[in-house]
Design a protein around this motif. Structure first.
Motif, PDB file in Angstrom:
ATOM      1  N   PRO A 217      -1.125  57.241  22.432  1.00 25.69           N
ATOM      2  CA  PRO A 217      -1.611  58.431  23.135  1.00 25.69           C
ATOM      3  C   PRO A 217      -1.235  58.377  24.599  1.00 25.69           C
ATOM      4  O   PRO A 217      -0.926  57.304  25.134  1.00 25.69           O
ATOM      5  CB  PRO A 217      -3.133  58.352  22.934  1.00 25.69           C
ATOM      6  N   SER A 218      -1.274  59.519  25.262  1.00 25.57           N
ATOM      7  CA  SER A 218      -0.922  59.563  26.681  1.00 25.57           C
ATOM      8  C   SER A 218      -1.769  60.598  27.404  1.00 25.57           C
ATOM      9  O   SER A 218      -2.303  61.523  26.797  1.00 25.57           O
ATOM     10  CB  SER A 218       0.568  59.884  26.862  1.00 25.57           C
ATOM     11  N   TRP A 219      -1.879  60.421  28.700  1.00 24.69           N
ATOM     12  CA  TRP A 219      -2.677  61.303  29.550  1.00 24.69           C
ATOM     13  C   TRP A 219      -1.771  62.319  30.230  1.00 24.69           C
ATOM     14  O   TRP A 219      -0.730  61.971  30.784  1.00 24.69           O
ATOM     15  CB  TRP A 219      -3.414  60.469  30.591  1.00 24.69           C
ATOM     16  N   ARG A 220      -2.169  63.596  30.186  1.00 27.23           N
ATOM     17  CA  ARG A 220      -1.424  64.652  30.879  1.00 27.23           C
ATOM     18  C   ARG A 220      -2.326  65.258  31.951  1.00 27.23           C
ATOM     19  O   ARG A 220      -3.212  66.062  31.652  1.00 27.23           O
ATOM     20  CB  ARG A 220      -0.974  65.736  29.899  1.00 27.23           C
ATOM     21  N   PRO A 221      -2.126  64.893  33.220  1.00 29.78           N
ATOM     22  CA  PRO A 221      -2.970  65.426  34.292  1.00 29.78           C
ATOM     23  C   PRO A 221      -2.701  66.899  34.538  1.00 29.78           C
ATOM     24  O   PRO A 221      -1.571  67.382  34.380  1.00 29.78           O
ATOM     25  CB  PRO A 221      -2.568  64.570  35.504  1.00 29.78           C
TER      26      PRO A 221
END
Length: 325
Positions: free
Chosen positions: A199-203
């Motif tokens: 998973p990854s974070w998208r600001p």
């Protein structure tokens, strides 16, 4: 641009094409493409590399498991209770993603029953007709309606129809997680994936403006969709699922499945548009027995909370207690 034009044209003429014609064309194209993408599907070399400073899974678990279901039509809606019971008996919980303004109405009682039993409810597109991203202005108007359903359903997750996406627009949705992406799936209308099994974070660049949330967690599905395997490619076993699952487990990634109750056969009927639900259950049994005690399992909202600590997320609602082991 050419790919976007083709997609737009297809979804404009799709309603007038008989389903048998559409599926015949798609199956032919998928079989031809499969020969050309063997080096990137179902496993994409390099996608096993963890993100920078990856801390690992809680309690030293080897890998993670997240289950999701997109409910396409009335047939799928009718099968949701049976699927819920099957997963619960196996010790799993998942997210059921419903179309707010599609060809069926989601009973309040069903949504409440799912949540009460430890499952999650999320929003799947708006109409699911391929038109969500035709224009920015049109998307903004639809996003306002999607946000209303998110609020009314006490939901924090979203997935677009047909795995179509405009990343820069998605921040208009008040979500904690978004699951339209994938690690590798060359059979989708927009075949560009995230190339990762994590998973990854998208600001959100506009966080705080007009109540905008700070961002969301991008959850790529990392096992092929059931519709791709069994409807398009005519696979006759869950072997590809099991092989890739073992590969992801070996590399400490996230096993995220996206299946459709619409295509699951609970009654042992023979059909070109369904597959035995036992193939899906075989995956759950494989995880539960081969990897007992080795995996972290949670619903998508729990994965979002795990990755980014959404304790103060404006869009996050309280999750039901009773998290599965």
């Amino acid at each position: 641009m050419l790919n976007a034009f083709r997609n737009r044209l297809y979804y404009l003429i799709k309603p007038v094409l008989p389903k048998s014609v559409r599926m015949g064309i798609r199956r032919l194209l998928a079989r031809r493409k499969r020969e050309k993408v063997r080096d990137i599907w179902p496993i994409l070399p390099g996608s096993e590399r963890p993100p920078k400073d990856w801390p690992g899974w809680p309690d030293g678990k080897k890998f993670a498991v997240v289950l999701t279901h997109d409910v396409e039509g009335q047939s799928g809606l009718d099968k949701c209770p049976a699927l819920m019971r099957m997963e619960a008996e196996a010790g799993f919980r998942s997210s059921f993603n419903f179309i707010p303004e599609g060809g069926y109405t989601v009973p309040v009682q069903l949504r409440e029953e799912l949540v009460q039993n430890g499952f999650e409810v999320a929003v799947h597109d708006l109409h699911h007709n391929g038109h969500l991203y035709i224009s920015k202005n049109g998307f903004s108007k639809k996003a306002a309606r999607i946000n209303r359903y998110l609020r009314d359903w006490n939901a924090v997750g979203f997935r677009s129809g047909f795995m179509m996406k405009q990343n820069e627009w998605m921040h208009e949705l008040n979500v904690a997680w978004e699951a339209t992406s994938f690690d590798t799936d060359p059979f989708e209308p927009q075949p560009e994936g995230l190339h990762t099994i994590f998973p990854s974070w998208r600001p959100n660049p506009n966080a705080g403006k007009d109540g905008r949330v700070p961002g969301y967690v991008d959850l790529p599905y990392t096992l092929p969709q059931d519709s791709t395997l069994f409807l398009l490619l005519n696979e006759h076993s869950p072997e590809i699922w099991l092989q890739k699952l073992d590969w992801i487990a070996a590399h400490g990634g996230m096993v995220l499945m996206n299946t459709h109750p619409d295509y699951m056969d609970f009654e042992n009927l023979s059909s070109s548009e369904t597959y035995p639900v036992g193939w899906y259950k075989a995956v759950l049994d494989h995880i539960r027995t081969k990897y007992s005690g080795q995996y972290w399992h949670g619903r998508p909202a729990e994965m979002a909370a795990l990755i980014c600590g959404y304790k103060d997320h404006p869009a996050k609602s309280p999750l039901p207690s009773g998290k599965p082991e």
